[in-house]
Design a protein around this motif. Structure first.
Motif, PDB file in Angstrom:
ATOM      1  N   UNK A  96       5.398  -3.599   2.094  1.00 22.61           N
ATOM      2  CA  UNK A  96       6.166  -3.709   0.940  1.00 22.61           C
ATOM      3  C   UNK A  96       7.626  -3.457   1.078  1.00 22.61           C
ATOM      4  N   UNK A  97       8.380  -3.966  -0.023  1.00 20.30           N
ATOM      5  CA  UNK A  97       9.739  -3.772  -0.245  1.00 20.30           C
ATOM      6  C   UNK A  97      10.162  -3.503  -1.492  1.00 20.30           C
ATOM      7  N   UNK A  98      11.087  -2.930  -1.780  1.00 22.58           N
ATOM      8  CA  UNK A  98      11.311  -2.422  -3.331  1.00 22.58           C
ATOM      9  C   UNK A  98      12.732  -2.791  -3.859  1.00 22.58           C
ATOM     10  N   UNK A 125      15.246  -1.452  -6.221  1.00 20.13           N
ATOM     11  CA  UNK A 125      15.408   0.075  -7.178  1.00 20.13           C
ATOM     12  C   UNK A 125      15.985  -0.258  -8.390  1.00 20.13           C
ATOM     13  N   UNK A 177      15.249  -7.259  -0.079  1.00 17.03           N
ATOM     14  CA  UNK A 177      14.258  -6.907   0.063  1.00 17.03           C
ATOM     15  C   UNK A 177      13.045  -8.225   0.529  1.00 17.03           C
TER      16      UNK A 177
END
Lengths: 268, 362
Positions: free
Chosen positions: B84-86, B88, B154
């Protein structure tokens, strides 16, 4: 031009504050052993004389060892405290941080005497090592104050973003947090170095037979003939302090700019 | 939507619970999110939506239940090892690095050669329309540009899931609407599952394939936007999504709606099953209409007095005080030729349709 009372006050205040410091180099370059006006001529002699005093060299070496150790020790400990204070919540946080900052307002004589008592109870000899301990205690609040500014300005998600992008916690700290607080670390190192180098009271109580520079200077005051040499040494110390302070604040400001923040306060 | 249902759900949440001390932040959350889906967690602040997102990312350890990602239990897997990548909320752009270095940050451990890396970074920047800004210092970017950098950073890692934490809340209205469309396009292009956290119901309706509405740590309804809007599961969901008029009513043989009169119970939408006794009837503003001279209601009509007029250019919102009703009802009209905007105090005929009614027990 109208004379404003507050303006007059400000000028008097500055004269009172800095006149003694201005006198220092004045007599350091004066070609005469008596510290009194009129000045008698320019000389580098007193500075040259500094090179011929082995006791002074020893004291200087002691001071440098102490100041460097203290700068590193206080800054490292300060980093732990600053990070804990800005990143984590724990019970009694306010009280604990208050206690760490307390040496800032405690009378130094009291701190020095208490340290001496403790050392004697522990059976430790006073030495360079004990001065390092005392100075570290004294410098911690300054280190924390500077570093807390650096750490508090960091968005917590920066570290999480680095972890999210594949770094370990340690890697995130090294690649993201550290570069952003480096200016604060350098500022803290320099400020602690100066404070330790210039500090007299604790060094006086804890130095034993290994005097620091200020303690050595104090000892020389008994000999009127040595006074111009003391002045020369004092001039060097003052100049060094001012330069280091300016450099330290430059680093602190650069750190803030790097993060695109506005400057609020600081030492200069 | 290109749901690949053959391989099972991409994300499964099974009875996920989270406690902070005594505070129950997530209560028994269960849901499945498919590959390639644009999924939104929608709710007011403090409802647990961000906690749930962070739990999927691995930043929050859950107190109970399981989170599986393509069949693998994620318990104990740290964020850096999850697919997963986020993005923010603050974008978390590294201020000491350039745009290129930010976007390439995740490639450090990829073992890619310098040339390949540069190509990947260039492609990622082009994808978000920032191809010309690679060398710029990150702290010199505008809000919209920061967001694009965060997206590129991301997506360059080709995660299975992209998690977005209120990514549009810091942008101004115009930019936000543009970015909504762009995000949808981007999601369709890359085919990656997006999980979006937002408190903006309009944003969720516009972008999502499915939406989970959360209150107090629980999923109140999980449905596609149309279902959510037309058949809200509870009165609270109905109130949270869009604008809804609530009229007091009494259900017996028929439904007796205050100010509107009796209605047959068949044909009324009743998400919580059969109702009886005191209940509330929900009506969306666009299901009510002002009737101008010569117009007749397609279904039924009622009289009232215009209490407030809010003019939006393309639309006008009217608050109309219906005969026999305490609180005014809100209705919306498209402004077209031949339909003048009514003044406050004007007599009005309001057309309504029982089939648009949603009834909730009190």
């Amino acid at each position: 031009m109208r004379i404003r009372p507050l303006g007059v006050f400000a000028v008097l205040y500055l004269v009172f504050l800095y006149a003694p410091i201005v006198l220092l180099p004045l007599f350091a370059f004066n070609d005469g052993t008596v510290i009194a006006f009129p000045l008698r001529g320019f000389t580098w002699g007193w500075f040259a004389e500094l090179g011929n005093i082995p006791a002074l060299h020893e004291a200087t070496l002691n001071s440098l060892i102490i100041a460097c150790s203290v700068a590193i020790l206080a800054t490292c400990l300060g980093m732990f405290a600053a990070r804990a204070a800005t990143r984590y919540n724990f019970p009694l946080k306010g009280g604990i941080m208050g206690f760490i900052m307390l040496p800032l307002v405690l009378p130094e004589v009291i701190v020095a005497i208490s340290l001496l008592v403790v050392l004697m109870q522990l059976g430790l000899e006073t030495s360079i090592f004990t001065i390092i301990l005392g100075h570290t205690l004294l410098c911690m609040p300054f280190a924390i104050a500077i570093l807390q500014g650096s750490f508090a300005g960091l968005d917590q998600s920066l570290e999480e973003a680095a972890v999210d992008l594949g770094e370990t916690r340690a890697g995130a700290f090294r690649l993201v947090i550290l570069p952003l607080v480096v200016p604060g670390i350098i500022a803290s190192l320099l400020i602690c170095f100066i404070i330790s180098l210039d500090e007299f009271i604790i060094a006086f109580f804890l130095s034993g037979n290994e005097p620091t520079l200020p303690v050595y200077l104090w000892g020389q005051l008994r000999f009127p003939a040595r006074l111009p040499v003391v002045m020369a040494l004092g001039t060097i110390l003052v100049a060094l302090s001012i330069v280091l302070l300016i450099v330290a604040d430059g680093f602190r400001r650069r750190g803030l700019r790097k993060m695109g923040q506005n400057d609020a306060g600081g030492f200069l | 939507m290109n749901l690949d249902m053959n391989s099972g759900p991409l994300i499964s949440l099974n009875g996920v619970n989270k406690y902070y001390g005594d505070y129950h932040a997530l209560r028994d959350i269960s849901a499945e999110i498919g590959a390639g889906e644009f999924f939104s967690l929608l709710g007011p602040s403090g409802c647990g939506k961000t906690t749930l997102l962070r739990a999927i990312a691995g930043f929050e350890e859950i107190s109970g239940g399981t989170i599986t990602l393509s069949g693998k239990d994620m318990a104990g897997v740290p964020p850096n090892l999850r697919p997963t990548n986020m993005v923010f909320q603050s974008y978390a752009i590294f201020p000491h690095l350039s745009v290129e270095q930010n976007v390439g940050f995740g490639l450090r451990k990829s073992g890619m050669g310098a040339a390949n890396k540069a190509r990947a970074i260039g492609a990622a920047l082009d994808m978000v329309g920032l191809g010309h800004l690679g060398g710029r210092a990150a702290h010199a970017l505008s809000g919209g540009q920061r967001q694009r950098v965060a997206l590129a950073r991301a997506l360059i890692l080709k995660p299975k899931v992209l998690l977005l934490d209120e990514p549009l809340s810091a942008l101004d209205r115009k930019m936000r609407e543009d970015m909504q469309v762009e995000l949808m396009k981007l999601q369709r292009e890359v085919g990656i599952t997006f999980v979006l956290v937002t408190h903006d119901q309009e944003e969720a309706l516009v972008m999502s394939d499915r939406i989970a509405v959360m209150f107090e740590g629980e999923i109140a309804q999980l449905a596609d936007p149309e279902e959510l809007y037309r058949r809200p599961a509870t009165k609270r969901v109905a109130d949270f999504i869009g604008v809804m008029n609530f009229l007091p009513a009494q259900a017996g043989e028929r439904l007796e709606v205050a100010g509107l009169g009796p209605v047959d119970l068949e044909g009324v939408i009743s998400p919580q099953g059969a109702v009886s006794g005191a209940c509330s009837v929900g009506l969306r503003p666009e299901t009510l209409s002002l009737l101008y001279d010569g117009e007749t209601a397609r279904s039924r009509e009622v009289r009232g007095v215009v209490d407030e007029v809010v003019y939006y250019g393309d639309m006008t919102y009217y608050d109309v005080r219906l005969d026999g009703l305490e609180a005014p009802v809100r209705l919306s009209m498209r402004n077209t030729v031949g339909r003048d905007v009514l003044d406050v105090g004007a007599q009005a005929r309001v057309g309504w349709d029982p089939r648009a009614m949603v009834v909730f027990p009190d």
